[in-house]
Motif scaffolding. Structure first.
Motif, PDB file in Angstrom:
ATOM      1  N   GLY A 120      42.804  41.935  42.270  1.00 24.51           N
ATOM      2  CA  GLY A 120      41.786  42.890  41.853  1.00 24.51           C
ATOM      3  C   GLY A 120      42.303  44.308  41.819  1.00 24.51           C
ATOM      4  N   VAL A 121      43.055  44.690  42.854  1.00 22.77           N
ATOM      5  CA  VAL A 121      43.602  46.053  42.931  1.00 22.77           C
ATOM      6  C   VAL A 121      44.550  46.323  41.768  1.00 22.77           C
ATOM      7  N   PRO A 169      43.664  33.974  52.615  1.00 20.51           N
ATOM      8  CA  PRO A 169      43.917  33.709  51.187  1.00 20.51           C
ATOM      9  C   PRO A 169      43.096  34.596  50.259  1.00 20.51           C
ATOM     10  N   THR A 170      41.841  34.920  50.628  1.00 23.18           N
ATOM     11  CA  THR A 170      41.038  35.753  49.732  1.00 23.18           C
ATOM     12  C   THR A 170      41.618  37.159  49.626  1.00 23.18           C
ATOM     13  N   ALA A 171      42.139  37.688  50.740  1.00 24.69           N
ATOM     14  CA  ALA A 171      42.731  39.028  50.702  1.00 24.69           C
ATOM     15  C   ALA A 171      44.094  39.010  50.023  1.00 24.69           C
ATOM     16  N   LEU A 172      44.930  38.028  50.406  1.00 23.05           N
ATOM     17  CA  LEU A 172      46.288  37.995  49.874  1.00 23.05           C
ATOM     18  C   LEU A 172      46.312  37.725  48.376  1.00 23.05           C
ATOM     19  N   LEU A 173      45.359  36.927  47.888  1.00 24.54           N
ATOM     20  CA  LEU A 173      45.325  36.604  46.461  1.00 24.54           C
ATOM     21  C   LEU A 173      44.293  37.442  45.721  1.00 24.54           C
ATOM     22  N   VAL A 229      38.980  38.631  40.246  1.00 25.49           N
ATOM     23  CA  VAL A 229      39.623  38.839  38.940  1.00 25.49           C
ATOM     24  C   VAL A 229      38.581  39.051  37.846  1.00 25.49           C
ATOM     25  N   LEU A 230      37.492  38.281  37.902  1.00 23.89           N
ATOM     26  CA  LEU A 230      36.497  38.328  36.831  1.00 23.89           C
ATOM     27  C   LEU A 230      35.603  39.561  36.907  1.00 23.89           C
TER      28      LEU A 230
END
Length: 521
Positions: free
Chosen positions: A295-296, A286-290, A380-381
């Motif tokens: 972020g990218v 989930p951390t990579a997929l979301l 995101v932040l």
């Protein structure tokens, strides 16, 4: 292409990378098992991989992309091309020196990373040889990071997101075909994996070249000393270098935290390091997929909005990203907290991985799940600061959170053992995200759009229904009793996941939430 579609493409390609990576690990375990030579390969691969995280994907990307996007927005494409040429020239010379030093100093690097290999001279010598083979990988990956920064700024997300799959494919090919060929030649088959890593790095860079040529930004690298001096004197180069220093510190803090936790886990019950590792691999999905995908996609757009002075768009981008985090990360966190044992059982409960291992890994996964929203929100932040070319603030927060995490370890580990380490990381991530959010709000960079209260209640209500359903599914199915019927267990898990998704999004739609707003943005 909308931001939602871009993030979805990056997310799907990241999923492909994670799946092929899992196949790679399973294949290596089946072919090579656990021995001094496999330890040697893992140590040798970890050295350039650590440098890749520190320099290429970490500090360099965080510093380069905002400067690149700002130059394009303020000075135009021609100035941007010159910046890319100058950065590439400096990067090429630095990487040449680093790779030469790495090849020559391989014995010292291996000893510093894993002095215990000295107990097996064969393993230590093999690690030195494979380190020398694989060290040029950091050169390939640094140029891949440069190319990815350019392509993402030009909204060409597909190629950079797809390239990690090529490393896994190259290593899978090395295991299936290279290793047997090495064996027939009288060479230890494990060396084929080092060749696979080097081939994977070359392939990842190779596929970037046509993409950069299509937009006219394949860099022209100066090979003379005069060209190097001119490139170093370029204002953009100096700016990237200045931003990289605090970014390096920030990435180093994350690696230091991982090192400390691994050291603590090694002093707990046997298997603690493995339980945390298995849980971490699940949490990475989930951390990579979301998080990584958002972020990218967001960083170059935020940087462009900041450079053009469009404060309204800048804030709207952050607001869209945070709402998407809440929409998707909250149900994922609920799943990790209420459905951890079935997830671990379906993926790992085979062979020597017994019921006790499932239980301990599930506890660690729940610890990570408690902070999943923070782990993803950071993705995101933090770009919100990077886009403003402010890397110092996230670094200061990261250092403070590192200290807090160690305090939490002191409090939690005596009671929760390895799960306390995971929970400390999760709670630290929540604090990190909160401080980043407060920092953006105080600077006036982020102004939440109307409707957050209603949106939050809708997500919480749907998540409560999801928690009830997953708790029932987790307790009314004997997930540990299907060890001899893997397909049955996988099928049941798939049904539960589909049912959970239908329940969650159906509840959101019935509550009046318009999901199309995320796609339109």
């Amino acid at each position: 292409m909308s931001l939602f579609k871009s993030a979805s493409v990056v997310s799907l390609l990241t999923l492909a990378s994670r799946i092929t990576g899992l196949v790679r690990e399973l294949l290596m375990a089946a072919m090579f098992g656990a021995s001094a030579l496999t330890d040697a390969f893992n140590v040798a691969f970890r050295i350039p991989n650590l440098l890749r995280r520190l320099f290429a994907e970490g500090a360099f990307s965080q510093a380069f992309v905002p400067v690149l996007a700002g130059t394009r927005a303020q000075e135009g494409d021609e100035a941007t091309r010159q910046l890319v040429d100058q950065i590439a020239t400096v990067l090429a010379w630095v990487l040449l020196a680093v790779c030469l030093l790495g090849v020559l100093g391989a014995p010292l690097l291996v000893y510093a990373m894993a002095a215990g290999l000295k107990q097996s001279p064969e393993g230590f010598d093999a690690a030195v040889v494979m380190t020398r083979w694989m060290f040029p990988y950091i050169g390939f990956m640094s140029f891949v990071a440069l190319a990815a920064g350019v392509l993402n700024t030009w909204k060409r997300f597909v190629v950079p997101a797809a390239t990690p799959v090529l490393l896994n494919v190259a290593m899978i090919a090395a295991a299936l075909w290279g290793a047997p060929w090495f064996g027939r030649m009288g060479i230890s088959p494990i060396y084929a994996m080092a060749g696979g890593v080097l081939l994977g790095g070359a392939l990842q860079l190779g596929v970037q070249i046509p993409a950069l040529r299509r937009i006219g930004l394949w860099p022209r690298i100066g090979l003379s000393r005069a060209a190097l001096r001119a490139a170093w004197a370029h204002p953009g180069t100096r700016r990237v270098t200045t931003l990289m220093l605090p970014a390096l510190l920030g990435v180093s803090v994350a690696q230091l935290s991982l090192l400390i936790n691994t050291q603590i886990a090694s002093h707990l019950a046997v298997g603690s390091v493995s339980w945390l590792t298995y849980a971490d691999r699940l949490m990475e999905f989930p951390t990579a997929l979301l998080g990584v995908a958002l972020g990218v996609v967001l960083l170059p757009q935020l940087a462009a909005a900041q450079a053009s002075g469009d404060d309204a768009r800048y804030s709207a981008l952050l607001d869209w990203g945070l709402r998407l985090v809440v929409l998707l990360a909250v149900p994922c966190a609920v799943a990790l907290l209420t459905f951890a044992q079935p997830l671990v059982a379906v993926l790992y409960h085979y062979g020597r991985f017994g019921p006790g291992d499932v239980q301990q890994t599930a506890l660690a996964l729940m610890g990570y799940g408690a902070g999943l929203i923070g782990l993803i929100a950071i993705k995101v932040l933090a770009p919100g600061f990077y886009a403003r070319q402010d890397i110092r603030t996230p670094v200061k927060i990261a250092i403070g959170v590192l200290a807090l995490t160690q305090v939490l370890n002191v409090v939690l580990v005596p009671h929760l053992a390895h799960a306390g380490l995971a929970l400390a990381i999760g709670l630290g991530a929540l604090v990190n995200a909160l401080f980043l959010l407060v920092g953006l709000r105080r600077r006036g960079a982020y102004r939440p759009s109307p409707g957050w209260a209603k949106f939050g209640l809708q997500v919480l209500a749907a998540s409560a229904l999801l928690a009830i359903f997953l708790t029932w599914a987790g307790t009314h199915v004997a997930w540990l009793g299907f060890q001899g019927a893997a397909l049955t267990r996988v099928g049941l898990l798939a049904l539960c996941v589909l049912g959970a998704a239908a329940l969650y999004f159906g509840a959101l739609v019935l509550s009046g939430l318009n999901l199309r707003q995320f796609v339109r943005q």
